[in-house]
Design an enzyme around this catalytic site. Sequence first.
Site, mmCIF file in Angstrom:
data_model
loop_
_atom_site.group_PDB
_atom_site.id
_atom_site.type_symbol
_atom_site.label_atom_id
_atom_site.label_comp_id
_atom_site.label_asym_id
_atom_site.label_seq_id
_atom_site.Cartn_x
_atom_site.Cartn_y
_atom_site.Cartn_z
ATOM 1 C CG ASN A 167 -1.889 1.098 1.283
ATOM 2 O OD1 ASN A 167 -1.903 1.964 0.405
ATOM 3 N ND2 ASN A 167 -2.726 1.113 2.289
ATOM 4 N NE ARG A 223 -6.606 0.728 0.497
ATOM 5 C CZ ARG A 223 -6.978 1.162 1.688
ATOM 6 N NH1 ARG A 223 -6.159 1.039 2.696
ATOM 7 N NH2 ARG A 223 -8.149 1.710 1.855
ATOM 8 C CG HIS A 263 -13.269 2.689 3.603
ATOM 9 N ND1 HIS A 263 -14.085 3.633 4.169
ATOM 10 C CD2 HIS A 263 -12.008 3.036 3.925
ATOM 11 C CE1 HIS A 263 -13.352 4.521 4.823
ATOM 12 N NE2 HIS A 263 -12.075 4.181 4.682
ATOM 13 N NE ARG A 277 -11.225 12.149 3.902
ATOM 14 C CZ ARG A 277 -10.892 10.859 3.981
ATOM 15 N NH1 ARG A 277 -11.701 9.993 4.567
ATOM 16 N NH2 ARG A 277 -9.753 10.431 3.475
ATOM 17 C CD GLU A 317 -8.975 -1.930 4.131
ATOM 18 O OE1 GLU A 317 -9.162 -1.174 3.185
ATOM 19 O OE2 GLU A 317 -8.629 -1.533 5.254
#
Length: 412
Positions: free
Chosen positions: A7, A90, A179, A240, A392
């Site tokens: 990643n 990823r 996601h 956020r 993941e």
Amino acid sequence: MKILVVNAGSSSLKYQLIDMDGEIELAKGLVERIGIAGSRLKHSAGEKKTEISQEIPDHEAAAQLMLQILQDPEFGVIKSTDEIGAVGHRVLHGGNAFTASVIVNDAAKQAIRDCFPLGPLHNPANLMGIEACEKVMKGTPQVAVFDTAFHQTMPPKAYMYGVPKMYEEKLHVRRYGFHGTSHRYVSRRVCDFLGIKPEGKRIIIAHLGNGSSLSAVKDGKCVDTSMGLTPLEGLLMGTRCGSCDPAVVQFIANNPLKEDGTPLGHPISVDEVLTIMNKKSGLLGISGKSSDCRDIDDLAAKGDENAKLAQEMLIYGIKKYIGAYAAAMGGVDVICFTAGIGENNADLRARVIDGMEFLGGKIDPEKNKTRKEAVISADDSKVTVCVIPTNEEIMIARDTLDLVTTGKVRDN
Ligand code: AMP
């Protein structure tokens, strides 16, 4: 076969080596501050841990160092890079070009490049990671696994925005969702765990971490999700703001404030407003103190009113999405909590489900104390509420193994 999961961020490279015989994690690590003073690698293989501080000018050097430590006589777990069967990467944004993971070739790389405008911070870094691994592991297959792919089954009524249609047709402005690898893993894993088939089931997944999103999964397919064109839409998150009236952007641009709350005195750009909305809002912006849910909980417990408000906003937002997705799917059979907050914050889970008896949801306070895979709903709850820790990396490794051995991805 051993699969390396990578990643890559703009200044970091996270990795995990997994032996797919038994899906065992052999080693993992993180290269940080690539191209910045103070770069270092943190690596662990079981109980063994090490840290190397040295100049790491670019992603190729980071990938080289990762391979070096993986083969290290003391901290390594392989004798030669030939033992790595394939690398799974990823990738944040696959636009509408990718509905599933793919083996990386020139066309795939170009498609990832084409998505740079949609994922300007992540996609270039993800591609750098792919190209670095191609250089240091010549001939080893590379696979791209997209955060957006699982959500590509959404129908147009869920992914379209109400702006003129040409913006979707010409510029691909629409909901993509993120996601996806986590939502896919959890939606499959919960069915295995409960011994049920995805067909005929209506599942809501709440991935609650520093970034948070919910998805509605019907018959094993995503039918809606809360993040949008970018990860900014949806729930209140660590930094956020989540969804708000788009006119807020113009209002803040014309009336910006300094950190101390006094007027800045001149307008700021849309980009600058979006930086505020992405990096200074959410739990951090409301509490004024921290983006971390643990800090917010501690502050709220001590009576901090802004932290309490941040908590309430997050919980209320999750409730609203659960209600909306239950309505959209004609009911809900399973609700899953996952990621840092979803897996660890029992109090938040209880408060989200509290008052949902009308929907058939009721928590068992004892069962809810878990941080592991578990059913946390009461025996008489019509909706099964679960905690399913996300993974993941294993999903990326499975896709990578499947693509290099059978040419297609299994649907679980
Ligand atoms: P993630 O992005 O999935 O790593 O999740 C990060 C969020 O999870 C942060 O807001 C943390 O406060 C929260 N979190 C992580 N670990 C725990 C824990 N053990 N207890 C409570 N919250 C946690």
